[in-house]
Design a protein around this motif. Sequence first.
Motif, PDB file in Angstrom:
ATOM      1  N   GLN A 298       4.597   2.551  -4.790  1.00 43.43           N
ATOM      2  CA  GLN A 298       4.335   3.046  -6.208  1.00 43.43           C
ATOM      3  C   GLN A 298       4.288   1.914  -7.064  1.00 43.43           C
ATOM      4  OE1 GLN A 298       3.566   6.288  -6.807  1.00 43.43           O
ATOM      5  NE2 GLN A 298       4.101   6.709  -4.563  1.00 43.43           N
TER       6      GLN A 298
ATOM      7  N   LYS B 104       0.713  -1.500  -0.124  1.00 44.44           N
ATOM      8  CA  LYS B 104      -0.412   0.021   0.031  1.00 44.44           C
ATOM      9  C   LYS B 104       0.578   1.086   0.108  1.00 44.44           C
ATOM     10  CE  LYS B 104      -4.234  -1.406   2.234  1.00 44.44           C
ATOM     11  NZ  LYS B 104      -5.149  -1.172   3.293  1.00 44.44           N
ATOM     12  N   LEU B 105       2.202   0.881   0.079  1.00 43.40           N
ATOM     13  CA  LEU B 105       2.867   2.400   0.547  1.00 43.40           C
ATOM     14  C   LEU B 105       3.820   3.193  -0.951  1.00 43.40           C
ATOM     15  CD1 LEU B 105       4.247   2.607   4.506  1.00 43.40           C
ATOM     16  CD2 LEU B 105       2.333   3.386   3.153  1.00 43.40           C
TER      17      LEU B 105
ATOM     18  N   HIS C 246       4.102   7.441  -1.166  1.00 43.75           N
ATOM     19  CA  HIS C 246       3.288   7.287  -0.587  1.00 43.75           C
ATOM     20  C   HIS C 246       2.942   8.997   0.140  1.00 43.75           C
ATOM     21  CE1 HIS C 246      -0.944   6.281   1.136  1.00 43.75           C
ATOM     22  NE2 HIS C 246      -0.166   5.353   0.272  1.00 43.75           N
ATOM     23  N   SER C 247       1.163   9.107  -0.084  1.00 45.37           N
ATOM     24  CA  SER C 247       1.112  10.891   0.603  1.00 45.37           C
ATOM     25  C   SER C 247       1.519  10.236   2.701  1.00 45.37           C
ATOM     26  CB  SER C 247      -0.116  11.396  -0.141  1.00 45.37           C
ATOM     27  OG  SER C 247      -1.338  10.357   1.094  1.00 45.37           O
ATOM     28  N   LYS C 248       1.119   9.057   2.767  1.00 49.28           N
ATOM     29  CA  LYS C 248       1.265   9.473   3.948  1.00 49.28           C
ATOM     30  C   LYS C 248       3.099   9.168   4.626  1.00 49.28           C
ATOM     31  CE  LYS C 248      -2.852   6.324   5.134  1.00 49.28           C
ATOM     32  NZ  LYS C 248      -2.954   5.075   5.175  1.00 49.28           N
TER      33      LYS C 248
ATOM     34  N   SER D 225       0.866  13.309  -8.134  1.00 46.82           N
ATOM     35  CA  SER D 225       0.967  11.927  -8.864  1.00 46.82           C
ATOM     36  C   SER D 225       0.422  11.649 -10.265  1.00 46.82           C
ATOM     37  CB  SER D 225       0.585  10.423  -7.918  1.00 46.82           C
ATOM     38  OG  SER D 225      -0.524  10.951  -7.812  1.00 46.82           O
TER      39      SER D 225
END
Length: 322
Positions: free
Chosen positions: A133, A130-131, A222-224, A302
Amino acid sequence: MNITNILKELSGHFISLTEHGLKYGPQGKMLLKNLEEQWFLHCITMSRYNIFLSDEFNNTLNFVIKTEMSDVPFGLAKIEDSKNYWTSDLLPMKKPNIHRIAETTIFQNDTETKDLFHNIQKERKIWWRKLAQFPSRFKLTEEKKIKNCNVVDIEAQFSFGNVIVEKIAYHTDVRKLFSQVDSKKDFTNVQMVEHKASLDWGCLALLCDAYDINKSNKMHLHSKLAPHKVAFHIKRTNSEENTQNDDLNRFVLYLNNMLRTKGLNTILTTSEKIINTCLIPFIISVDATSLENGIIYIRDRSTTLSEAIHVTDLVKYIILRC
């Protein structure tokens, strides 16, 4: 292209290579902190079990047992710097690689521990994917037997080699561990699953994953995990008066402070180079009409798509994505 060349091309503000190993720049330190916070959230805060954070394993285990919180399943966790061998053969280092380890140990009944072992493998692989690309590069290795435990690794596969980001172990014999605990409780039917994530090697893997060798696209995190979530852009025209420019500047400061008070890290800059170097995921654009109707525009780096929202929805919009 090998990992040394990739590190040279990556911004030194994130990670650079020295004779002693990896060195973090200001953006890299924030990336490491964000990865650790995401691990803590997933493995401790959101865990289905009671997880106790500890540096002293035996002392915490004694505390859990004496306070009658030791009904399985329960777990212990720690975050520490380790010199344990990892995938250090990928980097030309003269000294042992010290890397930050985030470890969780979960105790379960012997009849259910095998299922727990397989479930954790799936959960942790999905978490890394999930983290990423390119999620498919994070894969589970074949299960191997080491002494009294079964071990599976999660590794990120690259052309220059594979980076192990996490090790998951299933221990069938924990009698020696509990023999050091002052308790009359019977733990003969208890086994444990242990998973260790290397936060340093995880940062390296995620940066290499974001790096596009073909240079056809810009790098994205990732935005997180991105060190800064938001940057601002003011659309000005030559005909605008100085007073209106001042109003736009104050408006941007207002939006900036609104996000920061909600714990969202922002950066005040007008440089496109800095935005790309820092891998900032969202750029907020304001113009003279924003002062009149409150409409601002948010561009996602992105996807390159821009969306118009009202200023009152800004915090919710960014929080949902970060």
